[in-house]
Design a protein around this motif. Structure first.
Motif, PDB file in Angstrom:
ATOM      1  N   GLY A   1     -15.805  52.953  32.540  1.00 25.33           N
ATOM      2  CA  GLY A   1     -14.572  52.607  31.565  1.00 25.33           C
ATOM      3  C   GLY A   1     -14.988  51.248  31.064  1.00 25.33           C
ATOM      4  N   LEU A   2     -14.159  50.948  30.150  1.00 25.67           N
ATOM      5  CA  LEU A   2     -14.311  49.635  29.601  1.00 25.67           C
ATOM      6  C   LEU A   2     -12.862  49.242  29.331  1.00 25.67           C
ATOM      7  CD1 LEU A   2     -15.407  47.249  27.887  1.00 25.67           C
ATOM      8  CD2 LEU A   2     -15.508  48.444  26.092  1.00 25.67           C
ATOM      9  N   ILE A   3     -12.257  47.762  29.759  1.00 26.59           N
ATOM     10  CA  ILE A   3     -11.058  47.264  29.442  1.00 26.59           C
ATOM     11  C   ILE A   3     -11.136  46.382  28.346  1.00 26.59           C
ATOM     12  CG2 ILE A   3      -9.229  45.971  30.352  1.00 26.59           C
ATOM     13  CD1 ILE A   3      -9.972  47.290  32.990  1.00 26.59           C
ATOM     14  N   VAL A   4     -10.326  46.368  27.300  1.00 25.20           N
ATOM     15  CA  VAL A   4     -10.549  45.606  26.001  1.00 25.20           C
ATOM     16  C   VAL A   4      -9.448  44.772  25.851  1.00 25.20           C
ATOM     17  CG1 VAL A   4     -10.911  45.566  23.609  1.00 25.20           C
ATOM     18  CG2 VAL A   4     -12.052  47.263  25.214  1.00 25.20           C
ATOM     19  N   ASN A   5      -9.453  43.409  25.743  1.00 22.06           N
ATOM     20  CA  ASN A   5      -8.434  42.624  25.392  1.00 22.06           C
ATOM     21  C   ASN A   5      -7.900  42.880  23.923  1.00 22.06           C
ATOM     22  OD1 ASN A   5      -6.610  40.424  25.496  1.00 22.06           O
ATOM     23  ND2 ASN A   5      -8.038  38.865  24.846  1.00 22.06           N
ATOM     24  N   SER A   6      -7.060  44.095  23.953  1.00 25.18           N
ATOM     25  CA  SER A   6      -6.467  44.345  22.573  1.00 25.18           C
ATOM     26  C   SER A   6      -5.268  45.381  22.848  1.00 25.18           C
ATOM     27  CB  SER A   6      -7.444  45.042  21.575  1.00 25.18           C
ATOM     28  OG  SER A   6      -7.277  45.439  20.563  1.00 25.18           O
ATOM     29  N   PHE A   7      -4.853  45.955  21.861  1.00 23.14           N
ATOM     30  CA  PHE A   7      -3.795  47.224  22.173  1.00 23.14           C
ATOM     31  C   PHE A   7      -4.219  48.306  21.096  1.00 23.14           C
ATOM     32  CE2 PHE A   7      -1.457  44.093  19.443  1.00 23.14           C
ATOM     33  CZ  PHE A   7      -1.093  44.713  18.515  1.00 23.14           C
ATOM     34  N   TYR A   8      -4.112  49.567  21.405  1.00 24.11           N
ATOM     35  CA  TYR A   8      -4.533  50.556  20.537  1.00 24.11           C
ATOM     36  C   TYR A   8      -3.890  50.752  19.215  1.00 24.11           C
ATOM     37  CZ  TYR A   8      -5.579  55.333  19.249  1.00 24.11           C
ATOM     38  OH  TYR A   8      -5.883  56.536  18.564  1.00 24.11           O
ATOM     39  N   GLU A   9      -2.581  50.371  18.973  1.00 23.89           N
ATOM     40  CA  GLU A   9      -2.033  50.520  17.634  1.00 23.89           C
ATOM     41  C   GLU A   9      -2.734  49.528  16.523  1.00 23.89           C
ATOM     42  OE1 GLU A   9       0.448  52.189  20.563  1.00 23.89           O
ATOM     43  OE2 GLU A   9      -0.372  50.508  20.307  1.00 23.89           O
ATOM     44  N   LEU A  10      -3.379  48.311  17.286  1.00 20.50           N
ATOM     45  CA  LEU A  10      -4.022  47.378  16.240  1.00 20.50           C
ATOM     46  C   LEU A  10      -5.230  47.848  15.770  1.00 20.50           C
ATOM     47  CD1 LEU A  10      -4.039  44.539  15.360  1.00 20.50           C
ATOM     48  CD2 LEU A  10      -5.149  43.980  17.499  1.00 20.50           C
ATOM     49  N   GLU A  11      -6.076  48.551  16.623  1.00 18.22           N
ATOM     50  CA  GLU A  11      -7.444  48.946  16.421  1.00 18.22           C
ATOM     51  C   GLU A  11      -7.873  50.382  16.622  1.00 18.22           C
ATOM     52  OE1 GLU A  11     -10.015  45.372  17.115  1.00 18.22           O
ATOM     53  OE2 GLU A  11      -9.333  45.807  19.042  1.00 18.22           O
ATOM     54  N   SER A  12      -6.772  51.376  16.480  1.00 15.25           N
ATOM     55  CA  SER A  12      -6.916  52.837  16.685  1.00 15.25           C
ATOM     56  C   SER A  12      -8.283  53.373  16.187  1.00 15.25           C
ATOM     57  CB  SER A  12      -5.674  53.586  16.520  1.00 15.25           C
ATOM     58  OG  SER A  12      -5.485  53.418  15.149  1.00 15.25           O
ATOM     59  N   ARG A  13      -8.432  53.078  15.067  1.00 20.23           N
ATOM     60  CA  ARG A  13      -9.765  53.504  14.301  1.00 20.23           C
ATOM     61  C   ARG A  13     -10.832  53.325  15.157  1.00 20.23           C
ATOM     62  NH1 ARG A  13     -12.144  52.417   8.265  1.00 20.23           N
ATOM     63  NH2 ARG A  13     -13.469  54.231   8.218  1.00 20.23           N
ATOM     64  N   TYR A  14     -11.160  51.844  15.386  1.00 23.16           N
ATOM     65  CA  TYR A  14     -12.386  51.464  16.201  1.00 23.16           C
ATOM     66  C   TYR A  14     -12.396  52.111  17.654  1.00 23.16           C
ATOM     67  CZ  TYR A  14     -11.864  48.965  11.899  1.00 23.16           C
ATOM     68  OH  TYR A  14     -11.868  48.447  10.570  1.00 23.16           O
ATOM     69  N   THR A  15     -11.225  52.157  18.175  1.00 23.44           N
ATOM     70  CA  THR A  15     -11.208  52.586  19.557  1.00 23.44           C
ATOM     71  C   THR A  15     -11.570  53.978  19.555  1.00 23.44           C
ATOM     72  OG1 THR A  15      -9.351  50.979  20.047  1.00 23.44           O
ATOM     73  CG2 THR A  15      -9.675  52.709  21.535  1.00 23.44           C
ATOM     74  N   ASP A  16     -10.937  54.762  18.641  1.00 27.05           N
ATOM     75  CA  ASP A  16     -11.312  56.230  18.585  1.00 27.05           C
ATOM     76  C   ASP A  16     -12.771  56.441  18.504  1.00 27.05           C
ATOM     77  OD1 ASP A  16      -8.800  56.921  19.088  1.00 27.05           O
ATOM     78  OD2 ASP A  16      -8.188  57.106  17.020  1.00 27.05           O
TER      79      ASP A  16
END
Length: 238
Positions: free
Chosen positions: A213-228
């Protein structure tokens, strides 16, 4: 009634403030959930880390940093002490010499480590985690947008038709995003990037692809499109 053992996270930040600070915060979040945390660093970095975490119960293990590295001043154990950009890659490659001492320390942890969380620059820690049979989670200090754009650039080469470094091109699967080769750190904006920096990033990304897995210094709501997009098309799951 038997006791339930808490997971034990072995966390190894890259020796650079921008990479370390988010993982110190992660250590705090894990301790709030009663997770056991051991943090790996070097003697030169330990005082700042201990000062930052003095109010919480986190074990800190100091590993020896390699000596006599060509291109790196003696005694430097953090990138914020490097005077020249040319020292960065030799410094980063030098961390590979820490693998044996990391593994020895990892094998002696009590309770045994449940997970290894390590900076993606410390790609060799995947082998260490595999040796003791625990999952490795990579860490990116940047958000999902930039990591996704770099991966698209390397895999799909949308910049291949750009005649100059300032000519805009559309990113594959994100046609509304127009970038130039100058938007990417050299030499990664080159049409056919090569050299030691590219080889190092290849090592890092191959190890990340084999991680759990990968832990990213962000939060889902900020970058949901790119996370998905990352989770569906690239991976491992962020």
């Amino acid at each position: 009634m038997g006791s339930i053992s808490c997971p034990h996270f072995a966390i190894f930040p890259f020796l650079s403030p921008g990479h370390t600070i988010p993982l110190l915060y992660l250590s705090r979040l894990l301790r709030r959930r009663s997770v056991v945390v051991t943090l790996f660093t070097t003697a030169g970095n330990s005082p700042r880390i201990r000062a930052s975490l003095q109010d919480i119960d986190v074990s800190i293990v100091e590993l020896p940093f390699p000596q006599n590295i060509e291109g790196v001043p003696p005694g430097v154990e953090n990138t914020d002490k490097l005077s020249f950009e040319s020292s960065f890659l030799p410094f980063t490659r030098a961390t590979e010499q820490m693998q044996e001492s990391f593994e020895k320390a990892l094998e002696t942890l009590q309770p045994p480590a449940s997970y290894v969380v390590s900076d993606s620059f410390l790609w060799w820690t995947l082998k260490s985690a595999q040796k003791i049979g625990v999952p490795r989670l990579g860490f990116f200090g940047t958000g999902n947008f930039s990591t996704t754009m770099y991966q698209i650039l390397g895999r799909f080469r949308p910049h291949a038709g750009a005649d100059s470094v300032d000519e805009p091109f559309s990113m594959t699967d994100f046609p509304e995003i127009q970038l130039t080769r100058n938007d990417f750190q050299p030499p990664f904006g080159d049409i056919n990037p090569s050299g030691p920096s590219v080889e190092f990033m290849m090592d890092s990304m191959i190890a990340l692809g084999m991680s759990n897995g990968l832990i990213v210094n962000s939060f889902y709501e900020l970058e949901s499109r790119y996370t998905d997009y990352w989770n569906k098309n690239l991976g491992p799951k962020a």
